[in-house]
Design a protein around this motif. Structure first.
Motif, mmCIF file in Angstrom:
data_model
loop_
_atom_site.group_PDB
_atom_site.id
_atom_site.type_symbol
_atom_site.label_atom_id
_atom_site.label_comp_id
_atom_site.label_asym_id
_atom_site.label_seq_id
_atom_site.Cartn_x
_atom_site.Cartn_y
_atom_site.Cartn_z
ATOM 1 N N GLY A 186 -10.956 1.035 -16.225
ATOM 2 C CA GLY A 186 -11.259 2.267 -16.932
ATOM 3 C C GLY A 186 -10.604 3.505 -16.357
ATOM 4 N N SER A 187 -9.824 3.357 -15.274
ATOM 5 C CA SER A 187 -9.164 4.505 -14.659
ATOM 6 C C SER A 187 -7.824 4.788 -15.342
ATOM 7 C CB SER A 187 -8.934 4.254 -13.167
ATOM 8 O OG SER A 187 -7.871 3.324 -12.973
ATOM 9 N N ILE A 188 -7.135 5.804 -14.873
ATOM 10 C CA ILE A 188 -5.831 6.175 -15.413
ATOM 11 C C ILE A 188 -4.759 5.153 -15.083
ATOM 12 C CG2 ILE A 188 -5.241 7.562 -13.373
ATOM 13 C CD1 ILE A 188 -4.271 8.348 -17.042
ATOM 14 N N PHE A 189 -4.954 4.362 -14.008
ATOM 15 C CA PHE A 189 -3.922 3.436 -13.561
ATOM 16 C C PHE A 189 -3.847 2.218 -14.474
ATOM 17 C CE2 PHE A 189 -5.248 5.668 -9.654
ATOM 18 C CZ PHE A 189 -4.038 6.265 -9.354
ATOM 19 N N THR A 190 -2.622 1.800 -14.789
ATOM 20 C CA THR A 190 -2.424 0.666 -15.698
ATOM 21 C C THR A 190 -2.266 -0.651 -14.966
ATOM 22 O OG1 THR A 190 -0.038 1.126 -15.744
ATOM 23 C CG2 THR A 190 -1.382 2.121 -17.463
ATOM 24 N N ALA A 191 -2.056 -0.633 -13.647
ATOM 25 C CA ALA A 191 -1.949 -1.859 -12.852
ATOM 26 C C ALA A 191 -2.149 -1.499 -11.393
ATOM 27 C CB ALA A 191 -0.599 -2.540 -13.050
ATOM 28 N N VAL A 192 -2.458 -2.507 -10.575
ATOM 29 C CA VAL A 192 -2.658 -2.302 -9.150
ATOM 30 C C VAL A 192 -1.737 -3.237 -8.375
ATOM 31 C CG1 VAL A 192 -4.578 -3.970 -9.038
ATOM 32 C CG2 VAL A 192 -4.349 -2.195 -7.281
ATOM 33 N N ILE A 193 -1.165 -2.717 -7.295
ATOM 34 C CA ILE A 193 -0.337 -3.502 -6.386
ATOM 35 C C ILE A 193 -1.157 -3.770 -5.132
ATOM 36 C CG2 ILE A 193 1.812 -3.573 -5.049
ATOM 37 C CD1 ILE A 193 2.890 -1.391 -6.983
ATOM 38 N N ILE A 194 -1.275 -5.041 -4.734
ATOM 39 C CA ILE A 194 -1.933 -5.363 -3.470
ATOM 40 C C ILE A 194 -0.856 -5.842 -2.491
ATOM 41 C CG2 ILE A 194 -4.206 -5.797 -4.431
ATOM 42 C CD1 ILE A 194 -3.618 -8.772 -4.358
ATOM 43 N N SER A 195 -1.006 -5.429 -1.240
ATOM 44 C CA SER A 195 0.060 -5.596 -0.250
ATOM 45 C C SER A 195 -0.152 -6.817 0.635
ATOM 46 C CB SER A 195 0.146 -4.342 0.630
ATOM 47 O OG SER A 195 0.486 -3.207 -0.138
ATOM 48 N N PHE A 196 0.961 -7.318 1.179
ATOM 49 C CA PHE A 196 0.972 -8.400 2.166
ATOM 50 C C PHE A 196 0.255 -9.648 1.653
ATOM 51 C CE2 PHE A 196 1.546 -4.527 4.645
ATOM 52 C CZ PHE A 196 2.712 -4.855 5.312
ATOM 53 N N VAL A 197 0.531 -10.004 0.409
ATOM 54 C CA VAL A 197 -0.099 -11.191 -0.183
ATOM 55 C C VAL A 197 0.574 -12.442 0.373
ATOM 56 C CG1 VAL A 197 -0.553 -12.427 -2.332
ATOM 57 C CG2 VAL A 197 -0.729 -9.923 -2.254
ATOM 58 N N GLU A 198 -0.235 -13.363 0.883
ATOM 59 C CA GLU A 198 0.289 -14.607 1.441
ATOM 60 C C GLU A 198 -0.341 -15.842 0.812
ATOM 61 O OE1 GLU A 198 -0.064 -14.238 5.700
ATOM 62 O OE2 GLU A 198 1.682 -12.909 5.822
ATOM 63 N N SER A 199 -1.218 -15.642 -0.171
ATOM 64 C CA SER A 199 -1.778 -16.752 -0.934
ATOM 65 C C SER A 199 -2.345 -16.203 -2.229
ATOM 66 C CB SER A 199 -2.871 -17.486 -0.151
ATOM 67 O OG SER A 199 -4.075 -16.751 -0.178
ATOM 68 N N ALA A 200 -2.599 -17.117 -3.176
ATOM 69 C CA ALA A 200 -3.193 -16.702 -4.443
ATOM 70 C C ALA A 200 -4.629 -16.223 -4.271
ATOM 71 C CB ALA A 200 -3.139 -17.855 -5.442
ATOM 72 N N ASP A 201 -5.261 -16.553 -3.146
ATOM 73 C CA ASP A 201 -6.644 -16.140 -2.923
ATOM 74 C C ASP A 201 -6.798 -14.623 -2.951
ATOM 75 O OD1 ASP A 201 -7.429 -18.770 -2.707
ATOM 76 O OD2 ASP A 201 -7.403 -18.798 -0.511
ATOM 77 N N SER A 202 -5.818 -13.909 -2.392
ATOM 78 C CA SER A 202 -5.896 -12.440 -2.386
ATOM 79 C C SER A 202 -5.844 -11.893 -3.807
ATOM 80 C CB SER A 202 -4.752 -11.860 -1.555
ATOM 81 O OG SER A 202 -4.878 -12.213 -0.200
ATOM 82 N N VAL A 203 -5.029 -12.504 -4.657
ATOM 83 C CA VAL A 203 -4.937 -12.072 -6.050
ATOM 84 C C VAL A 203 -6.269 -12.313 -6.755
ATOM 85 C CG1 VAL A 203 -3.732 -12.387 -8.238
ATOM 86 C CG2 VAL A 203 -2.466 -12.546 -6.082
ATOM 87 N N ARG A 204 -6.836 -13.496 -6.533
ATOM 88 C CA ARG A 204 -8.116 -13.821 -7.175
ATOM 89 C C ARG A 204 -9.225 -12.885 -6.693
ATOM 90 N NH1 ARG A 204 -6.442 -19.118 -5.509
ATOM 91 N NH2 ARG A 204 -5.403 -20.222 -7.228
ATOM 92 N N GLU A 205 -9.237 -12.590 -5.383
ATOM 93 C CA GLU A 205 -10.265 -11.694 -4.855
ATOM 94 C C GLU A 205 -10.152 -10.313 -5.483
ATOM 95 O OE1 GLU A 205 -11.928 -9.745 -0.666
ATOM 96 O OE2 GLU A 205 -10.183 -11.072 -0.626
ATOM 97 N N ALA A 206 -8.931 -9.790 -5.574
ATOM 98 C CA ALA A 206 -8.738 -8.472 -6.182
ATOM 99 C C ALA A 206 -9.201 -8.464 -7.633
ATOM 100 C CB ALA A 206 -7.272 -8.069 -6.090
ATOM 101 N N ARG A 207 -8.856 -9.514 -8.355
ATOM 102 C CA ARG A 207 -9.245 -9.583 -9.769
ATOM 103 C C ARG A 207 -10.764 -9.725 -9.904
ATOM 104 N NH1 ARG A 207 -5.618 -13.459 -11.516
ATOM 105 N NH2 ARG A 207 -4.053 -11.903 -12.062
ATOM 106 N N ASP A 208 -11.392 -10.521 -9.035
ATOM 107 C CA ASP A 208 -12.846 -10.698 -9.088
ATOM 108 C C ASP A 208 -13.574 -9.384 -8.805
ATOM 109 O OD1 ASP A 208 -12.529 -13.362 -9.661
ATOM 110 O OD2 ASP A 208 -12.951 -14.077 -7.630
ATOM 111 N N ILE A 209 -13.063 -8.609 -7.834
ATOM 112 C CA ILE A 209 -13.694 -7.321 -7.508
ATOM 113 C C ILE A 209 -13.648 -6.395 -8.715
ATOM 114 C CG2 ILE A 209 -13.439 -5.218 -6.123
ATOM 115 C CD1 ILE A 209 -12.462 -7.055 -3.825
ATOM 116 N N MET A 210 -12.505 -6.335 -9.376
ATOM 117 C CA MET A 210 -12.390 -5.460 -10.543
ATOM 118 C C MET A 210 -13.232 -5.963 -11.701
ATOM 119 S SD MET A 210 -8.410 -4.154 -10.559
ATOM 120 C CE MET A 210 -7.663 -5.796 -10.603
ATOM 121 N N THR A 211 -13.271 -7.280 -11.898
ATOM 122 C CA THR A 211 -14.075 -7.838 -12.989
ATOM 123 C C THR A 211 -15.551 -7.521 -12.808
ATOM 124 O OG1 THR A 211 -12.483 -9.641 -13.290
ATOM 125 C CG2 THR A 211 -14.692 -9.964 -14.184
ATOM 126 N N ALA A 212 -16.023 -7.582 -11.557
ATOM 127 C CA ALA A 212 -17.437 -7.331 -11.283
ATOM 128 C C ALA A 212 -17.840 -5.897 -11.573
ATOM 129 C CB ALA A 212 -17.748 -7.683 -9.825
#
Length: 357
Positions: free
Chosen positions: A181-207
């Motif tokens: 719901g914010s002005i930002f259209t996408a988020v970049i997460i840094s130093f990703v070394e597995s898909a787990d970080s992507v899933r965690e970021a998506r889960d936090i936003m979904t919640a």
């Protein structure tokens, strides 16, 4: 046709310059949260969106979360030229760059157990370096090996050392909760070394979405471990950003090309958009003509159909941000295989909010 991502900074925040940058061809903007609050960046993003709308444009607005990268704490800029020593504390003590021996604190991943006498501390993307002379429990004394200008809160790296930075920080998680719901259209997460970080970021936003759309997640791959896991990351993320600056610091010069190729191949096989950044046309800040190696690399990336090219220091702090964007647009028009810049996430956001591609 590749999109042009412009990183905003002191060189591009004035409305007149921003207008020129949009007219020059920028169609995406990156807002780094390493040196500014998310709230202040949201205000800036709103101004960018309004200005672009007045020009008939609707750019991507990408919030870049810094992760656990180790950074200096200084808010004042200073030159390393003429200094014989710099004292680096391993904790986030306030910096004092005006002393005869400047004092710098560190935030992010803890490097205290990794530093030994004789080690190199690389600054930024390796433009400057310090040699460790003496190590104490809470600090080290270093000798500058270069005379560059040390900007605000530059990142540091220890080549050949394993410094854990591949987790979401508490600050990252707090920011992710605010993004639906914010002005930002996408988020970049840094130093990703597995898909787990992507899933965690998506889960936090979904919640915390409360009915709002969950923004796409761009996974920044910038370590050897991240490049090795590029296939699983590309299968999960909405896009991958190849952060070549930190990747070179982690890999060294001999492995660098092979790791970049691994990321490029993995994203292509997964049909995941690839954004390539770091030092694409930095030479334009030092001279009128770009370096031949930069031209060859950028032209090849465009000809290969890379989803987006990201300008970093060129537009955040460089002396020729508008001219740099203009040149990249002209190269895009000549070498991109498709007419018109394609939407960055068109093929990866058909799934319902909160689900991966």
């Amino acid at each position: 046709m590749s999109r042009i991502v412009v990183t905003l900074g002191p060189a591009t925040q004035e409305p007149a310059v921003l207008e020129q940058v949009v007219k020059a061809g920028a169609d995406s903007f990156r807002f780094p949260a390493s040196k500014a609050s998310v709230a202040s960046l949201a205000d800036l993003a709103s101004r960018v969106a309004a200005l672009a709308a007045g020009l008939g444009q609707s750019p991507d607005l990408l919030l870049d979360l810094p992760g656990a990268k180790t950074r200096f704490t200084n808010d004042d800029q200073f030159s390393l030229a003429g200094l014989s020593r710099v004292r680096v504390h391993f904790t986030p003590v306030p910096s004092d760059v005006h002393r005869e021996v400047p004092v710098l604190g560190l935030t992010g991943a803890d490097i205290s157990g990794q530093v030994e006498p004789g080690d190199l501390i690389l600054i930024g993307d390796g433009e400057d370096a310090l040699r460790v002379e003496h190590v104490a429990p809470d600090h080290c004394v270093t000798i500058p090996l270069s005379g560059g200008f040390l900007g605000k809160r530059r990142g540091v790296a220890l080549p050949g050392k394993s410094v854990p930075a591949s987790r979401l920080t508490d600050q990252d998680r707090a920011a992710l909760q605010t993004l639906p719901g914010s002005i930002f259209t996408a988020v970049i997460i840094s130093f990703v070394e597995s898909a787990d970080s992507v899933r965690e970021a998506r889960d936090i936003m979904t919640a915390s979405a409360a009915g709002h759309r969950v923004p796409p997640v761009i996974a920044k791959v910038e370590t050897r471990a991240g490049a090795a896991a590029a296939r699983e990351i590309a299968a999960c993320a909405d896009a991958v950003l190849l952060g070549r600056g930190d990747l070179l610091l982690d890999s060294g010069p001999l492995e660098f090309f092979d790791l970049c190729e691994n990321v490029r191949t993995a994203t292509a096989d997964a049909h995941c958009p690839l954004i390539v950044g770091t030092q694409l046309l930095t030479s334009l800040s030092a001279g009128w003509m770009p370096h031949r190696s930069e031209l060859a690399c950028v032209s090849e990336l465009l000809r290969a159909g890379t989803a987006a090219l990201m300008l970093a220091d060129e537009t955040a702090a460089g002396t020729a941000p508008v001219r740099t964007v203009e040149l990249l647009r002209e190269l895009r028009e000549r070498y991109s295989p498709r007419p018109g810049p394609a939407p960055l996430f068109a093929a990866r956001t058909a799934a319902p909010a909160g689900q991966g591609a």
